[in-house]
Design a protein around this motif. Structure first.
Motif, PDB file in Angstrom:
ATOM      1  N   VAL A  45     -38.746  40.509 -79.197  1.00 30.38           N
ATOM      2  CA  VAL A  45     -37.906  41.073 -78.254  1.00 30.38           C
ATOM      3  C   VAL A  45     -38.659  41.379 -77.069  1.00 30.38           C
ATOM      4  CG1 VAL A  45     -36.860  42.055 -80.205  1.00 30.38           C
ATOM      5  CG2 VAL A  45     -38.470  43.487 -78.860  1.00 30.38           C
ATOM      6  N   PRO A  46     -37.983  41.269 -75.894  1.00 29.14           N
ATOM      7  CA  PRO A  46     -38.643  41.569 -74.371  1.00 29.14           C
ATOM      8  C   PRO A  46     -39.291  43.270 -74.209  1.00 29.14           C
ATOM      9  CG  PRO A  46     -36.376  41.682 -74.156  1.00 29.14           C
ATOM     10  CD  PRO A  46     -36.305  41.329 -75.737  1.00 29.14           C
ATOM     11  N   LEU A  47     -39.857  43.348 -73.445  1.00 27.36           N
ATOM     12  CA  LEU A  47     -40.457  44.658 -73.230  1.00 27.36           C
ATOM     13  C   LEU A  47     -39.197  45.794 -72.918  1.00 27.36           C
ATOM     14  CD1 LEU A  47     -42.720  46.696 -72.613  1.00 27.36           C
ATOM     15  CD2 LEU A  47     -42.977  45.886 -70.393  1.00 27.36           C
ATOM     16  N   SER A  48     -38.312  45.432 -72.362  1.00 28.05           N
ATOM     17  CA  SER A  48     -37.346  46.279 -71.858  1.00 28.05           C
ATOM     18  C   SER A  48     -36.800  47.064 -73.326  1.00 28.05           C
ATOM     19  CB  SER A  48     -36.039  45.422 -71.359  1.00 28.05           C
ATOM     20  OG  SER A  48     -35.555  44.249 -72.224  1.00 28.05           O
ATOM     21  N   VAL A  49     -36.805  46.359 -74.496  1.00 30.06           N
ATOM     22  CA  VAL A  49     -36.267  47.067 -75.535  1.00 30.06           C
ATOM     23  C   VAL A  49     -36.996  48.167 -75.856  1.00 30.06           C
ATOM     24  CG1 VAL A  49     -35.430  46.804 -77.953  1.00 30.06           C
ATOM     25  CG2 VAL A  49     -35.236  44.661 -76.422  1.00 30.06           C
ATOM     26  N   PRO A  50     -38.437  48.158 -76.282  1.00 29.62           N
ATOM     27  CA  PRO A  50     -39.063  49.597 -76.680  1.00 29.62           C
ATOM     28  C   PRO A  50     -39.133  50.388 -75.522  1.00 29.62           C
ATOM     29  CG  PRO A  50     -40.698  47.369 -76.652  1.00 29.62           C
ATOM     30  CD  PRO A  50     -39.153  46.944 -76.471  1.00 29.62           C
ATOM     31  N   ARG A 100     -53.961  42.789 -61.825  1.00 34.30           N
ATOM     32  CA  ARG A 100     -54.376  42.203 -63.081  1.00 34.30           C
ATOM     33  C   ARG A 100     -53.077  42.386 -63.880  1.00 34.30           C
ATOM     34  NH1 ARG A 100     -59.505  43.025 -65.300  1.00 34.30           N
ATOM     35  NH2 ARG A 100     -58.701  42.017 -67.105  1.00 34.30           N
ATOM     36  N   LYS A 101     -52.747  41.193 -64.390  1.00 35.12           N
ATOM     37  CA  LYS A 101     -51.502  40.968 -65.344  1.00 35.12           C
ATOM     38  C   LYS A 101     -51.700  41.869 -66.536  1.00 35.12           C
ATOM     39  CE  LYS A 101     -50.321  36.774 -63.533  1.00 35.12           C
ATOM     40  NZ  LYS A 101     -51.520  36.410 -62.583  1.00 35.12           N
ATOM     41  N   HIS A 137     -37.443  38.874 -70.334  1.00 30.95           N
ATOM     42  CA  HIS A 137     -38.135  37.725 -70.988  1.00 30.95           C
ATOM     43  C   HIS A 137     -39.204  38.430 -72.291  1.00 30.95           C
ATOM     44  CE1 HIS A 137     -42.118  38.686 -69.072  1.00 30.95           C
ATOM     45  NE2 HIS A 137     -41.373  38.993 -68.187  1.00 30.95           N
ATOM     46  N   THR A 138     -39.203  37.301 -73.320  1.00 31.11           N
ATOM     47  CA  THR A 138     -40.091  37.905 -74.190  1.00 31.11           C
ATOM     48  C   THR A 138     -41.663  37.217 -74.154  1.00 31.11           C
ATOM     49  OG1 THR A 138     -39.817  35.699 -75.628  1.00 31.11           O
ATOM     50  CG2 THR A 138     -38.219  37.919 -75.935  1.00 31.11           C
ATOM     51  N   PRO A 139     -42.754  37.952 -74.528  1.00 30.34           N
ATOM     52  CA  PRO A 139     -44.018  37.443 -74.432  1.00 30.34           C
ATOM     53  C   PRO A 139     -44.362  35.909 -75.011  1.00 30.34           C
ATOM     54  CG  PRO A 139     -44.030  39.752 -75.371  1.00 30.34           C
ATOM     55  CD  PRO A 139     -42.494  39.035 -75.483  1.00 30.34           C
ATOM     56  N   ALA A 140     -43.525  35.559 -75.873  1.00 26.33           N
ATOM     57  CA  ALA A 140     -43.841  34.148 -76.548  1.00 26.33           C
ATOM     58  C   ALA A 140     -42.894  33.264 -76.113  1.00 26.33           C
ATOM     59  CB  ALA A 140     -43.320  34.314 -78.125  1.00 26.33           C
ATOM     60  N   LEU A 146     -42.792  35.815 -65.911  1.00 29.87           N
ATOM     61  CA  LEU A 146     -43.845  36.915 -65.837  1.00 29.87           C
ATOM     62  C   LEU A 146     -44.433  36.903 -64.502  1.00 29.87           C
ATOM     63  CD1 LEU A 146     -45.602  38.532 -67.668  1.00 29.87           C
ATOM     64  CD2 LEU A 146     -47.190  36.585 -67.973  1.00 29.87           C
ATOM     65  N   LEU A 147     -44.570  35.925 -63.778  1.00 41.09           N
ATOM     66  CA  LEU A 147     -45.218  36.060 -62.483  1.00 41.09           C
ATOM     67  C   LEU A 147     -44.469  36.703 -61.595  1.00 41.09           C
ATOM     68  CD1 LEU A 147     -46.974  32.546 -62.092  1.00 41.09           C
ATOM     69  CD2 LEU A 147     -48.009  34.571 -62.632  1.00 41.09           C
TER      70      LEU A 147
END
Length: 318
Positions: A274-279, A234-235, A313-316, A153-154
């Protein structure tokens, strides 16, 4: 896509400039990110004339603030390193900086401040002296260290900021007109919203004054650059990303089946499945298919070269 200029501790690119004559090559920087940026390698110890290998350094307490000292010969390098940081900051004009973690000159956090008379460190919350000078002189500059870039994430957040900073620099370095600033802000609206809704509104208010003569041009530039860079610092959270995806989906003319399918995928991202890339890919696909100009040109969907694959990467599961 513009190539950002990124300052970097030379040892991270494999140059043998460390205190022991070795290096700390970082393969993400050299092999993955390297093809898309122009590095500006700097080793402040070498530029200060210390050579490699060399005596180790440490920060020490003093009545006037931290001092950078050689451990054995007790040479005070503070003034030399401070002047070097000031000189480099004035001439760099980079879009980001990657510092070597743990270095008393280049570390950006967690550097021990030793007591001159011995004993345990006074604290471990300091920056290295050179890094501190760069960051204080360029407070809006995206900075990270090699250790923190191991966090997915960073890493994504830093690279996103670097490319956004480069696009802003490209705009402001040119003979821009008010319409150019409006167009730039329009392309970046959803990206800014994903990071900070408050600064999103503030940036919009600044741009609304671009065509008037009520505000000097340099004040307008400083105000917009400040709001833009602070927002991206801001993230972006999964919740704000979902908000942006819904905004963009609302601009599309989808039949009920496609709309339900897209909402299901967005919910899966929100749940960390799912990761952000999917939606994001699906929304962009529909926007391109419908030639939905506003949605498909948003930098939210392509904040950096896709080949970097930083949204996988997924948020969780970060």
């Amino acid at each position: 896509m513009i190539r950002p200029r990124v300052g970097v501790s030379s040892c991270l690119l494999g140059e043998p400039v460390r205190f022991n004559g070795g290096h700390s090559r970082d393969r993400f920087l050299t092999d993955v990110l390297g093809p898309y940026v122009d590095w500006v390698p700097i080793c402040p110890e070498m530029e200060a004339g210390l050579g490699a290998p060399r005596e180790t350094l440490r920060l020490e307490t003093s009545p006037t603030g931290p001092r950078l000292m050689t451990r054995t010969t007790r040479i005070d390098l503070t003034d030399r390193m401070t002047a070097l940081a000031r000189e480099r900051a004035a001439g760099l004009l980079p879009d980001g900086y990657v510092f070597k973690a743990g270095s008393p000159s280049c570390g950006i956090r967690g550097i021990p401040l030793h007591r001159t008379g011995g004993g345990p460190p006074a604290n471990r919350r300091n920056r290295g002296l050179f890094a501190d000078g760069i960051i204080n002189a360029l407070p809006l500059l995206p900075v990270e260290d090699d250790g923190r870039l191991n966090d997915a994430l960073l890493r994504e957040s830093f690279v996103e900021r670097v490319f956004a900073h480069a696009r802003l620099r490209e705009l402001l370095d040119a003979e821009w007109r008010p319409g150019d600033l409006v167009a730039f802000h329009t392309r970046h609206k959803m990206q800014i919203l994903a990071h900070d809704p408050g600064l999103y509104r503030q940036a919009g208010q600044i741009v609304a004054c671009a065509g008037s003569r009520t505000r000097p041009r340099h004040e307008l530039v400083d105000a917009y650059a400040g709001a833009f860079c602070r927002a991206l610092a801001r993230k972006a959270s999964p919740g704000r990303n979902v908000n942006v995806l819904h905004h963009c989906m609302g601009m599309l003319d989808l039949d009920p089946v496609r709309r339900a399918d897209l909402l299901k995928v967005i919910d899966s991202y929100k749940a960390g499945l799912v990761p952000l890339s999917v939606p994001a890919t699906l929304v962009r696909h529909h926007a391109n298919g419908q030639n939905a100009e506003y949605a498909r040109t948003q930098t939210f969907f392509a904040p950096y070269p896709e080949a970097l694959r930083l949204r996988n990467h997924t948020p969780a599961g970060r």
